[in-house]
Design a protein around this motif. Structure first.
Motif, PDB file in Angstrom:
ATOM      1  N   PHE A  91       0.851  -1.193   0.000  1.00 47.97           N
ATOM      2  CA  PHE A  91       0.000   0.000   0.000  1.00 47.97           C
ATOM      3  C   PHE A  91       0.879   1.231   0.000  1.00 47.97           C
ATOM      4  CE2 PHE A  91       0.563  -1.125   4.461  1.00 47.97           C
ATOM      5  CZ  PHE A  91       0.872   0.082   5.065  1.00 47.97           C
ATOM      6  N   GLN A  92       0.264   2.342  -0.387  1.00 47.28           N
ATOM      7  CA  GLN A  92       0.981   3.612  -0.450  1.00 47.28           C
ATOM      8  C   GLN A  92       1.418   4.030   0.953  1.00 47.28           C
ATOM      9  OE1 GLN A  92      -1.301   6.775  -2.181  1.00 47.28           O
ATOM     10  NE2 GLN A  92       0.257   8.309  -1.771  1.00 47.28           N
ATOM     11  N   GLY A  93       2.691   4.290   1.121  1.00 49.20           N
ATOM     12  CA  GLY A  93       3.209   4.758   2.397  1.00 49.20           C
ATOM     13  C   GLY A  93       3.775   3.672   3.295  1.00 49.20           C
ATOM     14  N   LYS A  94       3.683   2.418   2.865  1.00 42.08           N
ATOM     15  CA  LYS A  94       4.183   1.317   3.708  1.00 42.08           C
ATOM     16  C   LYS A  94       5.668   1.482   4.037  1.00 42.08           C
ATOM     17  CE  LYS A  94       5.110  -3.604   3.826  1.00 42.08           C
ATOM     18  NZ  LYS A  94       5.109  -4.854   3.083  1.00 42.08           N
ATOM     19  N   GLU A  95       6.471   1.802   3.014  1.00 40.10           N
ATOM     20  CA  GLU A  95       7.915   1.937   3.233  1.00 40.10           C
ATOM     21  C   GLU A  95       8.222   3.080   4.202  1.00 40.10           C
ATOM     22  OE1 GLU A  95       6.485   1.874   0.129  1.00 40.10           O
ATOM     23  OE2 GLU A  95       6.948  -0.227  -0.310  1.00 40.10           O
ATOM     24  N   THR A  96       7.434   4.147   4.118  1.00 39.92           N
ATOM     25  CA  THR A  96       7.623   5.282   5.026  1.00 39.92           C
ATOM     26  C   THR A  96       7.317   4.870   6.456  1.00 39.92           C
ATOM     27  OG1 THR A  96       7.028   6.798   3.245  1.00 39.92           O
ATOM     28  CG2 THR A  96       6.956   7.675   5.486  1.00 39.92           C
ATOM     29  N   ILE A  97       6.254   4.106   6.642  1.00 41.89           N
ATOM     30  CA  ILE A  97       5.893   3.614   7.972  1.00 41.89           C
ATOM     31  C   ILE A  97       7.011   2.744   8.520  1.00 41.89           C
ATOM     32  CG2 ILE A  97       4.353   2.029   9.221  1.00 41.89           C
ATOM     33  CD1 ILE A  97       2.065   3.136   7.471  1.00 41.89           C
ATOM     34  N   GLU A  98       7.476   1.812   7.708  1.00 45.66           N
ATOM     35  CA  GLU A  98       8.524   0.900   8.177  1.00 45.66           C
ATOM     36  C   GLU A  98       9.795   1.658   8.547  1.00 45.66           C
ATOM     37  OE1 GLU A  98       7.293  -3.218   5.914  1.00 45.66           O
ATOM     38  OE2 GLU A  98       8.433  -1.714   4.777  1.00 45.66           O
ATOM     39  N   ALA A  99      10.202   2.611   7.736  1.00 41.78           N
ATOM     40  CA  ALA A  99      11.409   3.393   8.025  1.00 41.78           C
ATOM     41  C   ALA A  99      11.213   4.250   9.274  1.00 41.78           C
ATOM     42  CB  ALA A  99      11.772   4.268   6.828  1.00 41.78           C
ATOM     43  N   ALA A 100      10.052   4.886   9.374  1.00 42.06           N
ATOM     44  CA  ALA A 100       9.782   5.746  10.536  1.00 42.06           C
ATOM     45  C   ALA A 100       9.804   4.934  11.822  1.00 42.06           C
ATOM     46  CB  ALA A 100       8.436   6.445  10.367  1.00 42.06           C
ATOM     47  N   PHE A 145      -7.033   2.241   6.894  1.00 43.12           N
ATOM     48  CA  PHE A 145      -7.580   2.920   5.721  1.00 43.12           C
ATOM     49  C   PHE A 145      -6.929   2.405   4.438  1.00 43.12           C
ATOM     50  CE2 PHE A 145      -7.544   6.553   2.729  1.00 43.12           C
ATOM     51  CZ  PHE A 145      -8.910   6.744   2.587  1.00 43.12           C
ATOM     52  N   GLN A 146      -5.596   2.336   4.450  1.00 41.67           N
ATOM     53  CA  GLN A 146      -4.862   1.905   3.258  1.00 41.67           C
ATOM     54  C   GLN A 146      -5.171   0.453   2.891  1.00 41.67           C
ATOM     55  OE1 GLN A 146      -3.015   3.596   1.070  1.00 41.67           O
ATOM     56  NE2 GLN A 146      -3.393   5.492   2.172  1.00 41.67           N
ATOM     57  N   LEU A 147      -5.448  -0.380   3.880  1.00 38.46           N
ATOM     58  CA  LEU A 147      -5.704  -1.795   3.620  1.00 38.46           C
ATOM     59  C   LEU A 147      -7.195  -2.111   3.520  1.00 38.46           C
ATOM     60  CD1 LEU A 147      -2.903  -3.338   5.843  1.00 38.46           C
ATOM     61  CD2 LEU A 147      -2.956  -3.126   3.350  1.00 38.46           C
ATOM     62  N   GLY A 148      -8.036  -1.073   3.557  1.00 41.40           N
ATOM     63  CA  GLY A 148      -9.473  -1.266   3.370  1.00 41.40           C
ATOM     64  C   GLY A 148     -10.196  -1.882   4.555  1.00 41.40           C
ATOM     65  N   ALA A 149      -9.587  -1.847   5.731  1.00 44.21           N
ATOM     66  CA  ALA A 149     -10.248  -2.379   6.932  1.00 44.21           C
ATOM     67  C   ALA A 149     -11.267  -1.362   7.429  1.00 44.21           C
ATOM     68  CB  ALA A 149      -9.216  -2.674   8.017  1.00 44.21           C
ATOM     69  N   VAL A 150     -12.438  -1.838   7.760  1.00 40.91           N
ATOM     70  CA  VAL A 150     -13.501  -0.959   8.245  1.00 40.91           C
ATOM     71  C   VAL A 150     -13.155  -0.469   9.644  1.00 40.91           C
ATOM     72  CG1 VAL A 150     -15.942  -0.828   8.861  1.00 40.91           C
ATOM     73  CG2 VAL A 150     -15.229  -2.121   6.847  1.00 40.91           C
ATOM     74  N   GLU A 151     -13.268   0.833   9.815  1.00 42.79           N
ATOM     75  CA  GLU A 151     -13.006   1.450  11.113  1.00 42.79           C
ATOM     76  C   GLU A 151     -14.333   1.553  11.864  1.00 42.79           C
ATOM     77  OE1 GLU A 151      -9.750   4.633  11.905  1.00 42.79           O
ATOM     78  OE2 GLU A 151     -11.556   5.674  11.231  1.00 42.79           O
ATOM     79  N   LYS A 152     -14.438   0.788  12.942  1.00 37.30           N
ATOM     80  CA  LYS A 152     -15.678   0.809  13.716  1.00 37.30           C
ATOM     81  C   LYS A 152     -15.632   1.925  14.738  1.00 37.30           C
ATOM     82  CE  LYS A 152     -16.628  -4.063  13.152  1.00 37.30           C
ATOM     83  NZ  LYS A 152     -16.843  -5.354  13.801  1.00 37.30           N
ATOM     84  N   THR A 153     -16.797   2.529  14.962  1.00 33.39           N
ATOM     85  CA  THR A 153     -16.908   3.607  15.953  1.00 33.39           C
ATOM     86  C   THR A 153     -17.879   3.162  17.042  1.00 33.39           C
ATOM     87  OG1 THR A 153     -18.648   4.671  14.679  1.00 33.39           O
ATOM     88  CG2 THR A 153     -16.392   5.413  14.274  1.00 33.39           C
ATOM     89  N   LEU A 154     -17.981   3.976  18.080  1.00 29.48           N
ATOM     90  CA  LEU A 154     -18.905   3.663  19.172  1.00 29.48           C
ATOM     91  C   LEU A 154     -20.304   3.439  18.642  1.00 29.48           C
ATOM     92  CD1 LEU A 154     -17.904   6.212  21.964  1.00 29.48           C
ATOM     93  CD2 LEU A 154     -17.320   3.800  21.809  1.00 29.48           C
ATOM     94  N   HIS A 155     -20.984   2.496  19.230  1.00 29.79           N
ATOM     95  CA  HIS A 155     -22.374   2.238  18.857  1.00 29.79           C
ATOM     96  C   HIS A 155     -23.255   3.360  19.392  1.00 29.79           C
ATOM     97  CE1 HIS A 155     -25.954  -0.002  17.899  1.00 29.79           C
ATOM     98  NE2 HIS A 155     -26.381   0.166  19.128  1.00 29.79           N
ATOM     99  N   GLN A 156     -24.016   3.919  18.531  1.00 31.64           N
ATOM    100  CA  GLN A 156     -24.934   4.999  18.927  1.00 31.64           C
ATOM    101  C   GLN A 156     -26.345   4.449  18.878  1.00 31.64           C
ATOM    102  OE1 GLN A 156     -23.842   8.114  19.901  1.00 31.64           O
ATOM    103  NE2 GLN A 156     -21.788   7.295  19.661  1.00 31.64           N
ATOM    104  N   ASP A 157     -27.058   4.517  19.997  1.00 35.37           N
ATOM    105  CA  ASP A 157     -28.454   4.026  20.032  1.00 35.37           C
ATOM    106  C   ASP A 157     -29.402   4.998  19.375  1.00 35.37           C
ATOM    107  OD1 ASP A 157     -27.845   1.670  21.360  1.00 35.37           O
ATOM    108  OD2 ASP A 157     -27.838   2.676  23.298  1.00 35.37           O
TER     109      ASP A 157
END
Length: 183
Positions: free
Chosen positions: A53-62, A171-183
């Motif tokens: 994914f875009q930015g992977k190498e930057t993450i690994e180096a950082a 986000f880069q890997l398409g994983a859904v970001e879950k948020t607090l459940h709102q009733d």
């Protein structure tokens, strides 16, 4: 170098310069928690193996640099008050993390709710590393005045960066970001 020394068998360990303290000493807790955070970062990075994914190498180096610095932060925490620290944290390390936070965050959807830890295994591990970094920060607060004040700022910013990294990876890997459940 032998892996085991048997010197800690009675519940004590050595700080830098050889001073013996109990293993439940706040200083030991603080640097041990930095070590935990470092290990969890390593696990998070290992989950990226084989991913593209875009930015992977930057993450690994950082994070290679961050893990090295975090090791040195642990050494600062393991140095008794009044003793010379061999490697000293500088504000530039904190500024570099702030730059990464700003760069990665601008590419993410805006936060409108609290994010629940999870997603891709790497993202989940970065979230876990964030909570460990927060614990290291809480432990280090008790050493305020005895350690470089930048240690607290570094650990605080590291937890912010880990949060943004978890979101960025998800986000880069398409994983859904879950948020607090709102009733």
């Amino acid at each position: 170098m032998k892996i085991y020394t048997k010197t800690g068998d009675k519940g004590t360990t050595s700080l830098v310069y050889g001073q013996r303290v109990r293993k439940d000493d706040l200083r030991v807790e603080a640097y041990g928690t930095c070590d935990e955070a470092n290990s969890m970062i390593g696990l998070a990075l290992s989950y990226l193996s084989g991913e593209k994914f875009q930015g992977k190498e930057t993450i690994e180096a950082a994070y290679h640099k961050i893990q090295t610095i975090l090791f040195h932060v642990g050494a600062e925490l393991a140095t008794p008050a009044g003793k010379e620290v061999k490697w000293k944290l500088e504000s530039k390390e904190i500024e570099e993390m702030e730059t990464l936070i700003d760069e990665w965050d601008k590419n993410l959807p805006a936060l409108t709710n609290f994010v629940l830890p999870g997603g891709h295994p790497s993202g989940a591990a970065f979230h876990s590393a964030r909570t460990i970094a927060r614990r290291a920060e809480r432990c280090s607060v008790g050493l305020e005045g005895e350690v470089n004040p930048l240690v607290l700022a570094y650990l605080n910013r590291l937890s912010d960066l880990l949060f943004v990294t978890a979101r960025y990876v998800n986000f880069q890997l398409g994983a859904v970001e879950k948020t607090l459940h709102q009733d």
